[in-house]
Design a protein around this motif. Structure first.
Motif, mmCIF file in Angstrom:
data_model
loop_
_atom_site.group_PDB
_atom_site.id
_atom_site.type_symbol
_atom_site.label_atom_id
_atom_site.label_comp_id
_atom_site.label_asym_id
_atom_site.label_seq_id
_atom_site.Cartn_x
_atom_site.Cartn_y
_atom_site.Cartn_z
ATOM 1 N N GLN A 87 -18.996 -11.895 -12.020
ATOM 2 C CA GLN A 87 -18.699 -11.075 -10.626
ATOM 3 C C GLN A 87 -19.737 -11.270 -9.929
ATOM 4 O O GLN A 87 -20.766 -10.492 -9.665
ATOM 5 C CB GLN A 87 -18.460 -9.548 -11.152
ATOM 6 C CG GLN A 87 -17.187 -9.232 -11.900
ATOM 7 C CD GLN A 87 -17.051 -7.813 -12.016
ATOM 8 O OE1 GLN A 87 -17.971 -7.029 -11.891
ATOM 9 N NE2 GLN A 87 -15.594 -7.306 -12.055
ATOM 10 N N LYS A 89 -21.871 -10.970 -6.493
ATOM 11 C CA LYS A 89 -21.999 -9.907 -5.662
ATOM 12 C C LYS A 89 -22.471 -10.611 -4.177
ATOM 13 O O LYS A 89 -23.628 -10.990 -4.219
ATOM 14 C CB LYS A 89 -22.984 -8.875 -5.878
ATOM 15 C CG LYS A 89 -22.096 -7.493 -5.958
ATOM 16 C CD LYS A 89 -23.237 -6.638 -6.552
ATOM 17 C CE LYS A 89 -22.817 -5.801 -7.544
ATOM 18 N NZ LYS A 89 -23.666 -4.696 -8.068
ATOM 19 N N PRO A 91 -23.767 -9.392 -0.770
ATOM 20 C CA PRO A 91 -24.136 -8.326 -0.145
ATOM 21 C C PRO A 91 -23.361 -7.933 1.005
ATOM 22 O O PRO A 91 -22.852 -8.702 1.892
ATOM 23 C CB PRO A 91 -25.748 -8.657 0.440
ATOM 24 C CG PRO A 91 -26.003 -9.886 -0.434
ATOM 25 C CD PRO A 91 -24.846 -10.367 -0.862
ATOM 26 N N ASP A 92 -22.965 -6.541 1.061
ATOM 27 C CA ASP A 92 -22.111 -6.000 2.247
ATOM 28 C C ASP A 92 -22.848 -6.494 3.620
ATOM 29 O O ASP A 92 -24.010 -6.271 3.590
ATOM 30 C CB ASP A 92 -21.988 -4.608 2.212
ATOM 31 C CG ASP A 92 -21.342 -4.139 0.930
ATOM 32 O OD1 ASP A 92 -20.503 -4.946 0.511
ATOM 33 O OD2 ASP A 92 -21.355 -2.864 0.333
ATOM 34 N N ASP A 338 -27.509 -7.755 -12.548
ATOM 35 C CA ASP A 338 -27.791 -6.826 -11.522
ATOM 36 C C ASP A 338 -28.984 -5.919 -11.816
ATOM 37 O O ASP A 338 -28.801 -5.188 -12.981
ATOM 38 C CB ASP A 338 -26.467 -5.764 -11.073
ATOM 39 C CG ASP A 338 -25.420 -6.630 -10.617
ATOM 40 O OD1 ASP A 338 -25.561 -7.284 -9.619
ATOM 41 O OD2 ASP A 338 -24.316 -6.633 -11.211
ATOM 42 N N GLN A 349 -28.992 -9.348 -7.603
ATOM 43 C CA GLN A 349 -28.447 -10.025 -8.486
ATOM 44 C C GLN A 349 -28.992 -11.089 -8.723
ATOM 45 O O GLN A 349 -29.152 -12.001 -7.728
ATOM 46 C CB GLN A 349 -26.904 -10.103 -8.058
ATOM 47 C CG GLN A 349 -26.035 -10.732 -9.021
ATOM 48 C CD GLN A 349 -24.627 -10.629 -8.796
ATOM 49 O OE1 GLN A 349 -24.128 -11.385 -7.892
ATOM 50 N NE2 GLN A 349 -23.720 -9.931 -9.284
ATOM 51 N N CYS A 390 -28.496 -16.171 -0.818
ATOM 52 C CA CYS A 390 -28.014 -15.608 -2.057
ATOM 53 C C CYS A 390 -27.180 -16.928 -2.910
ATOM 54 O O CYS A 390 -26.891 -17.929 -2.093
ATOM 55 C CB CYS A 390 -27.078 -14.420 -1.846
ATOM 56 S SG CYS A 390 -25.896 -14.836 -0.829
#
Length: 391
Positions: A87, A89, A91-92, A338, A349, A390
């Motif tokens: 999974q 991630k 970032p928002d 995480d 992460q 990322c």
């Protein structure tokens, strides 16, 4: 389904090799009748030849020649955890502005059957895929001292081994230059000092002449912290490398900077040198920090809990974004981890590849014939106006 009670984990090539492996397997069969049978990995096994007991050496031979270890550490739940889907991630609020690709391969090792004649079509199906990335990485697990005779991995490994590659071998490793080549290689592994200090220094010169960056070793004390930071399309990635062992060799006291060595397979290793270099990498503008960590135990399908804990601790305390694991020779799982970065305090992460396995090699252990080739997308953009990269 494979019946691992009768499964033969090795496949020798020559008649001599086949006869010798049969003899070794017979010896372990007799011993297993009266002695220890291993179903799970040996707890606390550090796999450093300089410190291994007789029992640990027998365990290494048992899982290699006689019965492959197919289970994770007993009562650990490790196998179940790795069955969970990956999974990643994002970032928002992350707005990507540029993306590059990175290819990572495992161990490049010298075998007599790896030569221009036998490997003329080795790269036909994967060469373009692998070498077309913006950054191409692998672990060079042999010195290349062209002033000395080549020394290959023996078909049946029953004693200490001292490798030395050649220019011809490196041509095979590099797909004969047809698709480009490597941008960076790790030279920190348990065979770094197989040709002593002069051999490692000759290897560094060999790579420099070819325009290939290296990490995990240094020619001088001043070079120790001058690890490479490669930039592609505005994204800067620092590459660090460390090895858990140097086999039966030790770094000369007068040149402690020569090769990056920490006893990473032992409990609570001192990782302060990794933390220091990761901090320097950030200060020098690195967007991501990758670490090639040569550690773990060979010929096992899963890392044990101690290895998992150490790799996660390195991520937390040093802020490592990507771990490229090596030494087990067969692939092991990968996972996203995480955590809260202990340097910045931010939620983070990291991607941990516990073992990329062999890459260009020909070990008689069958699982080693399934290399893991990682091709990663690395993006850099903004979150609320702040730059971030990322995987």
């Amino acid at each position: 389904m494979i019946d691992y009670n009768t499964y033969n984990p090795v496949r020798a090539i020559s008649l001599k090799g086949k006869l010798l492996t049969r003899l070794v397997r017979f010896g372990f069969r007799v011993r297993s009748i009266f002695g220890k049978k291993y179903v799970y990995p040996l707890k606390g096994h550090h796999e450093d030849p300089l410190k291994m007991s007789t029992n640990e050496r027998l365990y290494l031979g048992y899982k290699y020649y006689y019965k492959a270890i197919v289970e994770a550490e007993e009562n650990s739940g490790i196998a179940r955890k790795f069955k969970l889907p990956l999974q990643p991630k994002i970032p928002d609020g992350f707005i990507p502005e540029t993306t590059i690709t990175m290819s990572a391969g495992g161990d490049l090792m010298p075998y007599t059957c790896i030569n221009k004649e036998t490997c003329s079509h080795l790269w036909d199906e994967v060469g373009e895929f692998f070498f077309s990335s913006d950054i191409v990485f692998a672990n060079l697990e042999t010195p290349i001292n062209t002033t000395q005779k080549p020394s290959a991995v023996p078909e049946v490994m029953l004693s200490n081994m001292y490798f030395n590659g050649s220019s011809e071998l490196f041509d095979v490793f590099s797909a004969f230059g047809k698709y480009g080549g490597y941008d960076i290689l790790s030279v920190a592994n348990n065979h770094s000092l197989d040709q002593q200090s002069d051999g490692l220094l000759a290897t560094l010169d060999f790579l420099s002449e070819k325009g290939i960056a290296y990490t995990g070793a240094a020619k001088t004390e001043e070079d120790y912290n001058h690890f490479p930071i490669l930039e592609r399309d505005g994204i800067k990635i620092a590459f660090l490398a460390w090895t858990f062992s140097l086999n039966m060799e030790t770094i000369p006291a007068e040149t402690p900077w020569l090769c990056n060595h920490i006893c990473l397979n032992e409990p609570n290793p001192d990782i302060s040198p990794i933390i220091q270099q990761a901090k320097l990498a950030r200060e020098r503008g690195a967007d991501l920090v990758a670490a090639s960590l040569h550690m773990g135990c060979a010929y096992q399908p899963f890392p044990d809990q101690q290895i998992i804990d150490t790799m996660q601790r390195i991520c937390r305390e040093a802020g490592i974004d990507l771990i490229l694991g090596g030494h087990p020779h067969n692939p092991q799982p990968l996972s996203f981890y995480d955590y809260q970065d202990q340097i910045t305090g931010e939620e983070k992460q990291s991607l941990i590849i516990y073992s990329l396995g062999d890459f260009v090699a020909y070990d008689i252990f069958k699982w080693c014939h399934a290399p893991l080739i990682a091709k990663l997308n690395i993006s850099k953009g903004t979150i609320n106006g702040k730059k971030q990269a990322c995987i």
